[in-house]
Design a protein around this motif. Sequence first.
Motif, PDB file in Angstrom:
ATOM      1  N   MET A   1       6.302  -7.370  -6.717  1.00  0.00           N
ATOM      2  CA  MET A   1       5.601  -6.346  -6.158  1.00  0.00           C
ATOM      3  C   MET A   1       4.977  -5.405  -7.405  1.00  0.00           C
ATOM      4  O   MET A   1       5.781  -5.405  -8.428  1.00  0.00           O
ATOM      5  N   ARG A   2       3.680  -4.772  -7.130  1.00  0.00           N
ATOM      6  CA  ARG A   2       3.358  -3.801  -8.198  1.00  0.00           C
ATOM      7  C   ARG A   2       3.100  -2.484  -7.743  1.00  0.00           C
ATOM      8  O   ARG A   2       3.299  -2.407  -6.301  1.00  0.00           O
ATOM      9  N   VAL A   3       2.755  -1.939  -8.681  1.00  0.00           N
ATOM     10  CA  VAL A   3       2.386  -0.372  -8.168  1.00  0.00           C
ATOM     11  C   VAL A   3       1.343  -0.366  -6.910  1.00  0.00           C
ATOM     12  O   VAL A   3       1.571   0.333  -6.080  1.00  0.00           O
ATOM     13  N   GLY A   4       0.515  -1.178  -6.916  1.00  0.00           N
ATOM     14  CA  GLY A   4      -0.603  -1.212  -5.917  1.00  0.00           C
ATOM     15  C   GLY A   4      -0.166  -1.551  -4.567  1.00  0.00           C
ATOM     16  O   GLY A   4      -0.599  -1.574  -3.431  1.00  0.00           O
ATOM     17  N   ASP A   5       1.075  -1.954  -4.579  1.00  0.00           N
ATOM     18  CA  ASP A   5       1.759  -2.751  -3.161  1.00  0.00           C
ATOM     19  C   ASP A   5       2.514  -1.671  -2.421  1.00  0.00           C
ATOM     20  O   ASP A   5       2.765  -2.228  -1.462  1.00  0.00           O
TER      21      ASP A   5
END
Length: 166
Positions: free
Chosen positions: A13-17
């Motif tokens: 997971m990344r911030v945009g997710d």
Amino acid sequence: MSDTTVPWTVEPMRVGDVRDVCRLLREADTSLGVELTAESIQRRRIRQWVLGPKPVMHVALARDDRGTTAGFATYCFLWPSEGHLALCVKILFVSSGHRRRGAGSALMRALHAEAAAHECTRVEWFALSDDAVGRAFCASLGARLHEGRICYTLPSTSDPLTPWLH
């Protein structure tokens, strides 16, 4: 939905997710009959617990060939776990419209690879006793039921010694 397997990409997971994970958490909680948490609170928790400077949990996401986030797994590492390191899956969830297409298997393969990369001796997880589909999925992976364990929970706001102090 058909049983057709599609190519899945599994990645951290990344911030945009955050929005996608909140959507999947809401669907998971609804399917379990769990009281829904406000999305603003979920976002804050994710940013703190998963994406913050001291993460306490990791999240892997499964995306289909169109980039749609269809499922996720949350996990952490436990030590000592029978003297070794173990990868412990807390939640494995695939959105209802994407089930039986290989997303869950792709997530578990990725978690198994992550465990091997960290020299874990096993991957462990819990399943709901009344979830026949989930338990069949676990069995299809070749996992064995560990009869010797029972899961206990205690609210962190309570004092575990309270029953003996009165």
